[in-house]
Structures are given as structure tokens and as C-alpha cells.
Design an enzyme around this catalytic site. Structure first.
Site, PDB file in Angstrom:
ATOM      1  N   HIS A 114       0.874  -1.170   0.000  1.00  0.00           N
ATOM      2  CA  HIS A 114       0.000   0.000   0.000  1.00  0.00           C
ATOM      3  C   HIS A 114       0.906   1.213   0.000  1.00  0.00           C
ATOM      4  CE1 HIS A 114      -3.418   2.560   0.603  1.00  0.00           C
ATOM      5  NE2 HIS A 114      -2.946   3.032   1.749  1.00  0.00           N
TER       6      HIS A 114
ATOM      7  N   ASP B 200       1.242   4.979   0.236  1.00  0.00           N
ATOM      8  CA  ASP B 200       0.892   6.368   0.507  1.00  0.00           C
ATOM      9  C   ASP B 200       2.010   7.234  -0.065  1.00  0.00           C
ATOM     10  OD1 ASP B 200      -1.469   5.863   2.178  1.00  0.00           O
ATOM     11  OD2 ASP B 200      -0.039   5.020   3.590  1.00  0.00           O
TER      12      ASP B 200
ATOM     13  N   ASP C  13      -8.197   1.758   1.396  1.00  0.00           N
ATOM     14  CA  ASP C  13      -8.051   2.585   2.606  1.00  0.00           C
ATOM     15  C   ASP C  13      -8.829   3.884   2.541  1.00  0.00           C
ATOM     16  OD1 ASP C  13      -7.083   2.828   5.176  1.00  0.00           O
ATOM     17  OD2 ASP C  13      -5.247   3.859   4.589  1.00  0.00           O
TER      18      ASP C  13
ATOM     19  N   HIS D  97      -6.265   9.477  -0.274  1.00  0.00           N
ATOM     20  CA  HIS D  97      -7.075   9.577   0.936  1.00  0.00           C
ATOM     21  C   HIS D  97      -6.409  10.349   2.065  1.00  0.00           C
ATOM     22  CE1 HIS D  97      -4.786   5.843   0.937  1.00  0.00           C
ATOM     23  NE2 HIS D  97      -4.746   5.921   2.235  1.00  0.00           N
TER      24      HIS D  97
END
Length: 888
Positions: free
Chosen positions: A12, A14, A124, A335
């Protein structure tokens, strides 16, 4: 029996969070090399999922362009899984077009390398929009995977189900009930692995409807797990009755497809029982969220329709420039970034991207207007003022435009020679060097004057009209100068004739703004008493300020246990009104003494302050009261809201969401049991909206927005609509919040910039007009814009070959019930794309015309290529919350 366990390698990613995008890019270079090498050298390592977003590849290639062919080869072999998104978008506070373009550009990026992952993968995002099934199916995506927002209250206790939109669009969902990271850093040692898996297996087994369990093997910025094969051997020893294998998400959905008989869920998912959805993150760093709203509206409502008009008139449509603006904006839609639950240095990077996106959009809007107006005939006048209406129906209303000139007296003439009545609202001196440096170079230092004009007229649908600026003769200089000095705003060169007729406000009393729709009285405390003249209904105490504590963090609002809520009810405001022919304005200043921080609030000390200035404007012919709120905040750890009482709600609020509308309860019944049941967060009825919100009954003012997007129905009977202006907090993550018990979200890091000290401006509006509310909101965020052509310009362009008329209309939508979502050029064809949606109510008609009559269109999917109905004309019907996209 759950006997098959899919282990899917992924990370994941970010791009930024408490760390910057530059730091994550360094890690990305390291991690990608390991991923590529593993996929190239081990055939038994079937795939690696690149987090569903192509911005990861964009970042990677910006520093490692030499590896493009390695990536392409692995994607085409099906081993490196990319897309379909550009970034891991939020679904709640970004507009529908932003989500559509995120998929459009993400899938376009994928095609350079191979095929995208055809899964709506958002592991997420902080809640799931009700429109996602329709959006995903518009790109032929039939499957969705996410984590946050559901519980058995939604209609199933299964982790596999169908999710259906109001138009019947359906996707199969694989829920991640424990998140995307349960397989992070799996230990090889047997007892340690047993301890980990005993926490997960019962939950996965209890929820499955297919017998297939999913263990995502990855985490945030996590390098691939090299010893995963040894881990799987240990798993087989621990669970000899189960089959463990490396897999891909597509195989999981294949099992769901074979099951078939699953529960069907509808609506949005914002339930915080089992996982945090951060219901009040919609107001974190309100300054940045306001910038996002404003820029989204500029791109979709102004830039792209304007570029489409220019394209039909013979000018290039600059796809590359438009895409660059969208991508700069969408980097902020991940997000964490749009949530603004980041470190201060990351928020500064987000603000920089917003600046770039807005500067690019503003300059491209100005460029297209200039190209169009420059191509008009100059034989009748060199100076022109062209006004653009970028909605698909003719609009009459008050228009504000600027003219820069050295003329002492001037008139505005329509192309037919009739004069336009106008009023000068303001003027200022402009240095000649700012107009064109060559003027000063040749020794002409005489300044120009910029006049702000107000007038009313009717502008063609999706088009423009042009006024010729001509010097007036035989008028006394003294008369003009005296008029300006007196501040009357009148230009004696104007003849008192206005074909627009009734487009004028009423003559109001002192401290009152009034037109045919509203009478707005400013009370001594700065609040408003609003009379809806159409219904004879009064609304009082409108726009009172409410200030309370915020003991929360970057993710969530949470009041202090000993909260002290203050309002501006007893304050004394300074009020100044200005009444013109075409608009009434007021400036209202309110200074509130508030606690400087949480300690002061607990001790009931008012040792801080917030100075609030409201600028109000009521235009002729408009049912909308426009409000600009500038707050100078000199306090910490508090929340400031605007109150709009008088809402009839029938138990529900109603607002827009992406391409439609949604009803939500004013109070969640779970408020009575959430602590007893151990919820992850308290289910306060704090919700997002995109452009409008109101109560569900017949009575009540609606709030429109071009900035902040969070509301709550509050008060003893829930009849007060509270719109959050901003939250002021000083930490990224905090534990033990009153409305979010337990661990901190994110990490404990100080974020002093998130206290939002200093001055910030927010744009909202009020209306009592409840009919066609979605269209009223669309008009509010799609103002008339204008361009002043003069003989000078600092940036030179060669004459255009195209010839443009003084007035033009590209298309008209004649039925008047749908809302325009987008007008743009198709990505891969020499055609335009028009997107409409039903903003509320029953099935409604849509009918497009141009100068030749009914427009023949192809009805297409959101991907712009798949045709649903070819070459249709006349009325088409659009159902409740349906999206209608056509190509012509």
C-alpha cells in the site's frame, strides 16, 4: 468449509502522509527493484499488486526511466498488476468528475504498458460513495474491493456481497474486514505465526460466503516479503486442512462469481462500528479542502466547457495542459492527502500543488477566452467585452465585468447597435507597464483605468455574447468626473435603456438587502433575518457563529469532556451596506472573544479571539444570497460553525453527492448503544456534501458551497443546519478521544499549522428556492465570466486564422431538469463529450439541440468509448441518480 487461502503480495503506497512524497520516492526506488527482480527470476511468484494507482509508476519513472521496458514486460506477462486508478482517491469530499477522471487517466496510463487491473481497488478510503457501482461499471469494472464503512447494519454479515446503485449498476465486493495489512511481515517461526493467524482466521471464516479466504501480504511502504514461501510452509503445518497459495485478487473474484447467490447492498458506506471512517475528517484543514472545491469547480464548470467552445470554433483542445491540471489536483485526492491528516510539511506540499493547479487553470481559462475574442472582427471596435455563459441553457442575470481603458467616457454596444445600460461599481488605476511593457518602452506612462461594471442581460446557452466598447462623444468631462467623485457609480455616457427589463433588485431599507426573491435584514449581532418573499416565510438567527472545543486530531473532531460552546448571539456587529442598481452588498464584522485553547475553555476564560468578516451580495434576478466569510483565527483547538436554523427535516437531511443526491438520518439510533457495543467511533451525524444541503422537509434555507463541505443537523429538534467553517487542532493523531476511544489514528505528531491561525476565506451561499436545487447550486458555482479585449497585451500572439462571430451558442439542453456534469473533448476522438445527471426526483428528460435542431448523439459509457445507443436524437430519459453521457 473455508479451505482455500489466497495470499496476495502487494504494497500500500501512501505517496505522502507524515512523510513527504520525496521520502517515499526514495523508498520506492529500493522496493521496486526488489519487486521487479523477484517477478523476473521466480516463476512461482505469480504477481505483485502495485496498489491500484499509476501515480506510483509516474513517481518511479521520474527517477528511474531506464526501467520502463522491464515494467512493460512484467505487466504484459500479467505479473506486475497496475491500475486502474491514477491515485488512491477519497470518495466522499471530491467531486464526481474527479473520481471519473481518476479512472480515465489511470486506465490511460495503464494502456502504455498493458492491461489495468479491472477491480475498483480502494483499500483505505475513508468511506464508500453510493455512486461507486455506477462509476465503476461505466469503465467496465465489475468488481470492487475496500475495507472501511460496512457492518451488518448495512444488510449483510458476509465479506462477499453485491453492491448496487440506483440505476441498477452492480459490482461484486470482496470486503477486507481486517484491512489490507493482515499479512504484513508474517513471521516464519511457528508459534509467532500461530498467534498472528489465530486473531485473523476466525474473523475471515465467519464472514466468508465462498469458502475462499484472502490474506493480503503487504503494508504501507512495505518491501516484498522474501521468505513468504517459508511462511506458507509453516501455515500448512498449522492448518493442514487448508490450502495456502500465492494468488491474485482476480482469482478471489472468480470464486465470488461461481458463488453467485450473495446478499445485495445499496447506498453509501460510512459505518464506523468495526473500522474507523473518520466521519469528521471532512473539515480537517478546511483551507486546503476549500481550495480543492474551488479548483474542481473551475476545471469542470469553466475551463473544460470553454475549451470545448473554442474547439468547435476551430481552436486546438489542449489535452496535455488539461490533463496536467487534473493530475496535479488528483495527487491531492489520495485519501491521506485530501483527508489532510498529514504532517505540516506535507500540507505545505499539498498547498503548493493546489497553487499550481489553480494557476494553470486560471491562465488556460484566460488563454481560451483571449483566443476566441481575438478572432472577432475589429473593424467596428478594437475594444470589446465578451461574456461567457457556460451552462447549456440561456441565462439572464446580473453580470460583473472589467474593462481597462484610457477612454474618459465610453458606451457598451450590442452587436445590433443597441446600447447596454450599466453601472460602474468600482475603478482603479492600472500602471501602463502591467498592460504592455512596450507602451512604457516608447515613453507612454499615462496610466489606464480598470472599471468594474455591473449590468443585466441575456447570454446564449453554452456560448457568449460580445459588447463593443466605444468612446462616447459630446459628453462633458466634468459631468463624468463629478459622477465618479460622488460615488454614484453612474456613467453619464449611458442611455437609460435596458432590454433586460426586470433584472433589478428592489430598493431596500438600511441594513437590508432585497430583490424579488429575498429580503435579508442584518441584525445588530450580525446574524440575518431572511424573508422568502415567494412563500412569505421568515428565517431568523441565520449565520450565527458557533464556537466549541476540538480535542481531536487531524482525522476527527472530538469535543472536550468539559466543552463550553459559545455563539455570537450577544455580540455587536459593525455593518456597512452598499445599494446599487444591479446588486446590494453588505460588509458585516463580528469579533468573538473565545478561549485561547483547551485549558482556557475548561477554566471558562475568553483569552483568544476570532474576527469574522462577512461579505454579502444579493444580485438582481437571483434567488441566491452569496456569502464570503473571512476568519482571522487567534485561538487553538476549537471548531467554528455557521448555523442555519428553521429546517424541516422529517428525520432526514438531503444533500448532493457525486452525480446525484442522498438522504441521511439527522440522528443515528446507534448513538444510544455505540459505547456498549464497543464501536470504533461514535456515529455522529456529521456528513459531507459537495455543493448543496438542506433539511428534507418543505421549509428551510439550503446552503450552497464553493469551499467547505461538512454539515450536521443539530439543535434540540435537529432543526439547525450547522456548516463547519474550520476545525483547529495541533496534532496528527491522538489517543483516547471522547468520540473515538482507544489508540491514536495515524501517529502522534505535532502539527501546529493545523491550528489554522491567521486569515482564511470561505465561500458559501443561501437560497430559499427548493425547486431544481441541484441546478441552482450548479449556477452558483458556474458564474458568468468575461474577457476584455483591448489593443494591448503583454503576451503577444499571432492573429488567428479562425473567424469568430460576436455571439455564439454551442448547444442547448431544452427540457430543464438535468444537471450538466461535464463538457469536454473526447480523449481519443474529434468529438465532444457531454455528461448530465438527474440531480433528484423521478425520471427526467434530456434533449440536446444546436443551431440546426435536435443534436444526434451516441450514448456512451464513462470510459467514452463503449457505445450504449448510437445516433439518437430527441428526448432521452434519465432516472433518479443516473448518469447520462453522450458523444457528438
Amino acid at each position: 468449509m473455508a479451505d482455500k487461502v489466497h495470499i496476495v503480495p502487494h504494497f500500500h503506497w501512501d505517496r505522502e502522509w507524515y512523510f513527504t512524497a520525496e521520502e517515499s520516492k526514495i523508498l520506492l526506488v529500493n522496493d521496486m527493484e526488489e519487486v521487479l527482480t523477484m517477478l523476473e527470476t521466480r516463476e512461482d511468484y505469480p504477481c505483485f499488486v502495485l496498489d491500484g494507482q499509476t501515480s506510483v509508476l509516474e513517481d518511479y519513472f521520474s527517477v528511474s526511466p531506464e526501467n520502463r521496458e522491464r515494467v512493460r514486460a512484467l505487466v504484459q506477462r500479467g505479473k506486475l498488476i497496475i491500475g486502474p486508478w491514477y491515485t488512491q482517491t477519497d470518495e466522499m469530499v471530491v467531486g464526481g468528475e474527479s473520481i471519473v477522471r481518476n479512472l480515465l487517466y489511470g486506465m490511460k496510463d495503464c494502456r502504455e504498458f498493458g492491461s489495468p487491473m479491472m477491480i475498483g481497488y480502494l483499500p483505505d478510503s475513508f468511506g464508500q460513495s453510493a455512486r461507486m457501482p455506477q462509476i465503476l461499471r461505466g469503465f467496465n469494472i465489475e468488481n470492487s474491493m475496500f475495507w472501511r464503512g460496512t457492518s451488518e447494519r448495512m444488510g449483510t454479515d458476509r465479506t462477499e456481497f453485491f453492491w448496487e446503485d440506483d440505476d441498477g449498476s452492480r459490482v461484486a465486493v470482496q470486503l477486507l474486514p481486517l484491512g489490507y495489512a493482515i499479512g504484513k511481515y508474517l513471521p516464519v517461526e511457528k508459534e509467532a505465526l500461530r498467534k498472528r493467524m489465530e486473531k485473523y482466521m476466525p474473523v475471515l471464516e465467519r464472514g466468508t460466503a465462498t469458502g475462499h479466504l484472502l490474506v493480503p501480504n503487504g503494508h504501507d511502504q512495505m518491501p516484498l516479503q522474501r521468505d513468504i514461501f517459508q511462511v506458507m510452509e509453516t501455515m500448512r503445518e498449522l492448518y493442514p486442512d487448508k490450502e495456502f497459495f500465492l494468488s491474485r485478487y482476480e482469482d478471489v473474484f472468480a470464486a465470488i462469481g461461481r458463488q453467485g447467490n450473495l446478499d445485495t447492498l445499496r447506498g453509501e458506506f460510512l459505518d464506523g462500528r468495526y473500522m474507523r471512517v473518520h466521519r469528521s475528517i471532512f473539515s480537517s484543514r478546511a483551507d486546503l479542502k476549500a481550495a480543492n472545491t474551488r479548483i474542481e469547480n473551475k476545471i469542470t464548470n469553466l475551463l473544460e466547457p470553454l475549451a470545448s467552445i473554442a474547439y468547435k470554433l476551430g481552436f486546438p483542445y489542449h489535452h496535455g495542459l488539461v490533463e496536467a491540471i487534473w493530475k496535479e489536483l488528483m495527487k491531492n485526492h489520495a485519501h491521506d492527502s485530501i483527508g489532510c491528516c498529514c504532517s505540516d510539511k506535507v500540507h505545505r506540499a499539498i498547498a503548493d500543488r493546489y497553487f499550481l493547479a489553480e494557476e494553470r487553470a486560471d491562465r488556460l481559462i484566460e488563454f481560451y477566452m483571449r483566443k476566441i475574442v481575438d478572432a472577432m472582427d475589429c473593424s467596428r471596435a478594437l475594444d470589446k467585452l465578451t461574456v461567457f455563459n457556460l451552462l447549456p441553457y440561456e441565462r439572464e442575470g446580473m453580470i460583473r465585468g472589467k474593462i481597462v481603458t484610457k477612454m474618459k467616457r465610453f458606451v457598451l454596444e450590442r452587436p445590433d447597435g443597441s446600447r447596454l445600460e450599466y453601472e460602474i461599481a468600482d475603478r482603479r488605476i492600472v500602471d501602463a507597464g502591467l498592460i504592455d511593457r512596450q507602451i512604457v518602452h516608447y515613453g507612454d506612462y499615462e496610466p489606464f483605468v480598470e472599471y468594474t461594471l455591473e449590468f443585466c442581460d441575456r447570454i446564449p446557452a453554452m456560448g457568449f455574447t460580445t459588447y463593443l466598447v466605444r468612446e462616447a462623444e459630446a459628453l462633458a468631462e466634468e459631468s463624468f468626473t463629478a459622477s465618479m467623485a460622488a460615488g454614484t457609480g453612474e456613467n453619464p455616457a449611458v442611455e437609460p435603456a435596458d432590454p433586460a427589463g426586470n433584472c433589478r433588485p428592489a430598493s431596500p431599507a438600511a441594513n437590508t438587502l432585497e430583490n424579488e426573491y429575498l429580503s435579508v435584514t442584518i441584525e445588530p449581532n450580525g446574524s440575518l433575518t431572511v424573508l422568502d418573499k415567494q412563500k412569505g416565510q421568515y428565517y431568523r438567527d441565520v449565520l450565527l457563529l458557533e464556537d466549541g472545543s476540538d480535542d481531536g486530531d487531524g482525522y476527527d473532531y472530538s469535543p472536550a469532556a468539559d466543552d463550553w460552546v459559545l455563539t455570537s448571539k450577544e455580540e455587536t456587529a459593525d455593518v456597512r451596506c452598499q445599494h446599487g442598481t444591479y446588486s446590494h452588498k453588505a460588509r458585516v464584522r463580528v469579533s468573538m472573544a473565545v478561549p485561547a485553547g483547551l485549558e482556557s475553555r475548561s477554566e471558562r476564560r475568553r483569552d483568544g479571539r476570532v474576527d469574522v468578516e462577512f461579505e454579502l451580495e444579493l444580485k438582481a434576478g437571483s434567488p441566491v444570497l452569496e456569502v464570503w466569510v473571512t476568519v482571522d483565527n487567534q485561538a487553538d483547538s476549537h471548531r467554528l460553525r455557521l448555523l442555519v436554523p428553521g429546517q424541516e427535516h422529517e428525520g432526514f437531511s438531503v444533500s448532493d453527492n457525486q452525480f446525484g443526491m442522498i438522504r441521511r438520518p439527522v440522528r443515528d439510533e446507534a448513538m444510544d448503544v455505540w459505547e456498549k457495543e464497543g464501536w470504533s467511533e461514535r456515529p455522529d451525524s456529521i456528513y459531507p456534501f459537495l455543493s448543496w444541503v438542506t433539511g428534507c422537509g418543505e421549509r428551510g434555507l439550503a446552503v450552497l458551497t464553493n469551499s467547505v463541505r461538512e454539515y450536521e443537523m443539530t439543535g434540540p429538534d435537529y432543526g439547525v443546519l450547522a456548516v463547519t467553517l474550520f476545525r483547529s487542532v495541533g496534532v496528527l493523531g491522538k489517543e483516547g478521544l471522547l468520540r473515538r476511544p482507544g489508540r491514536p489514528s495515524g501517529i502522534k505528531m505535532e502539527t501546529p499549522d493545523s491550528q489554522l491561525r491567521g486569515s482564511h476565506t470561505y465561500e458559501i451561499a443561501l437560497t430559499a428556492c427548493r425547486d431544481h436545487l441541484a441546478r441552482t447550486a450548479k449556477e452558483y458555482v458556474t458564474p458568468f465570466i468575461s474577457y476584455n479585449k483591448m489593443p494591448y497585451n503583454a503576451m503577444k500572439l499571432n492573429p488567428a486564422e479562425a473567424k469568430v462571430p460576436y455571439a455564439y451558442s454551442l448547444l442547448r439542453e431544452t427540457e430543464g431538469r438535468v444537471v450538466l456534469g461535464a463538457l469536454k473533448k473526447a480523449e481519443d476522438e474529434d468529438k465532444l463529450i457531454a455528461r448530465f445527471y438527474n440531480g433528484g426526483g423521478e425520471k427526467v428528460p434530456v434533449r440536446l439541440k444546436d443551431g440546426n435542431g435536435d443534436l444526434a448523439v451516441d450514448v456512451v459509457k464513462l470510459n467514452e468509448t463503449d457505445v450504449l445507443s448510437g445516433h439518437v436524437t430527441g428526448v432521452q430519459w434519465v432516472g433518479y441518480n443516473h448518469i447520462f453521457t453522450c458523444k457528438f
